[in-house]
Design a protein around this motif. Structure first.
Motif, PDB file in Angstrom:
ATOM      1  N   SER A  10       0.847  -1.193   0.000  1.00 39.68           N
ATOM      2  CA  SER A  10       0.000   0.000   0.000  1.00 39.68           C
ATOM      3  C   SER A  10       0.883   1.244   0.000  1.00 39.68           C
ATOM      4  O   SER A  10       2.069   1.201   0.334  1.00 39.68           O
ATOM      5  CB  SER A  10      -0.896   0.006   1.242  1.00 39.68           C
ATOM      6  OG  SER A  10      -0.126   0.255   2.400  1.00 39.68           O
ATOM      7  N   LEU A  11       0.281   2.343  -0.387  1.00 39.64           N
ATOM      8  CA  LEU A  11       1.012   3.605  -0.376  1.00 39.64           C
ATOM      9  C   LEU A  11       1.470   3.945   1.042  1.00 39.64           C
ATOM     10  O   LEU A  11       2.563   4.498   1.243  1.00 39.64           O
ATOM     11  CB  LEU A  11       0.147   4.728  -0.943  1.00 39.64           C
ATOM     12  CG  LEU A  11      -0.246   4.580  -2.414  1.00 39.64           C
ATOM     13  CD1 LEU A  11      -1.144   5.743  -2.836  1.00 39.64           C
ATOM     14  CD2 LEU A  11       0.979   4.513  -3.301  1.00 39.64           C
ATOM     15  N   ARG A  12       0.675   3.604   2.036  1.00 36.42           N
ATOM     16  CA  ARG A  12       1.032   3.863   3.434  1.00 36.42           C
ATOM     17  C   ARG A  12       2.260   3.063   3.833  1.00 36.42           C
ATOM     18  O   ARG A  12       3.150   3.574   4.518  1.00 36.42           O
ATOM     19  CB  ARG A  12      -0.165   3.520   4.344  1.00 36.42           C
ATOM     20  CG  ARG A  12       0.101   3.748   5.807  1.00 36.42           C
ATOM     21  CD  ARG A  12       0.283   5.213   6.106  1.00 36.42           C
ATOM     22  NE  ARG A  12       0.482   5.403   7.532  1.00 36.42           N
ATOM     23  CZ  ARG A  12       1.205   6.353   8.064  1.00 36.42           C
ATOM     24  NH1 ARG A  12       1.772   7.256   7.290  1.00 36.42           N
ATOM     25  NH2 ARG A  12       1.352   6.440   9.344  1.00 36.42           N
ATOM     26  N   GLU A  15       5.199   4.713   2.264  1.00 34.55           N
ATOM     27  CA  GLU A  15       5.471   5.970   2.964  1.00 34.55           C
ATOM     28  C   GLU A  15       6.211   5.716   4.273  1.00 34.55           C
ATOM     29  O   GLU A  15       7.205   6.378   4.572  1.00 34.55           O
ATOM     30  CB  GLU A  15       4.156   6.694   3.240  1.00 34.55           C
ATOM     31  CG  GLU A  15       4.316   7.978   4.026  1.00 34.55           C
ATOM     32  CD  GLU A  15       2.996   8.628   4.391  1.00 34.55           C
ATOM     33  OE1 GLU A  15       3.024   9.777   4.835  1.00 34.55           O
ATOM     34  OE2 GLU A  15       1.938   7.983   4.248  1.00 34.55           O
TER      35      GLU A  15
END
Length: 69
Positions: A10-12, A15
């Protein structure tokens, strides 16, 4: 088959990984710059602790002796 390894991150998750890498880079850079400054001033970084059993007078005791108390 392990779906945990094949699913896209996921982008999270990406990040958080990049933020952790950034913190580590910053920590290393800070340590490097502090070491350079300590080297310029003839100090040791990280500071070395006094040997165990070394008796040091507390600052208050020394201050009282100097004033003649």
């Amino acid at each position: 088959m392990n779906t945990e390894r094949t699913r896209p991150r996921s982008l999270r998750e990406i990040e958080l990984e990049v933020e952790a890498e950034g913190r580590e880079w910053t920590r290393q850079r800070l340590q490097q710059r502090l070491q350079e400054a300590a080297d310029r001033h003839g100090g040791v970084f990280p500071p070395q602790r006094p040997a165990a059993g070394a008796s040091a007078h507390p600052p208050d005791a020394t201050a009282h002796r100097r004033r003649g108390d």
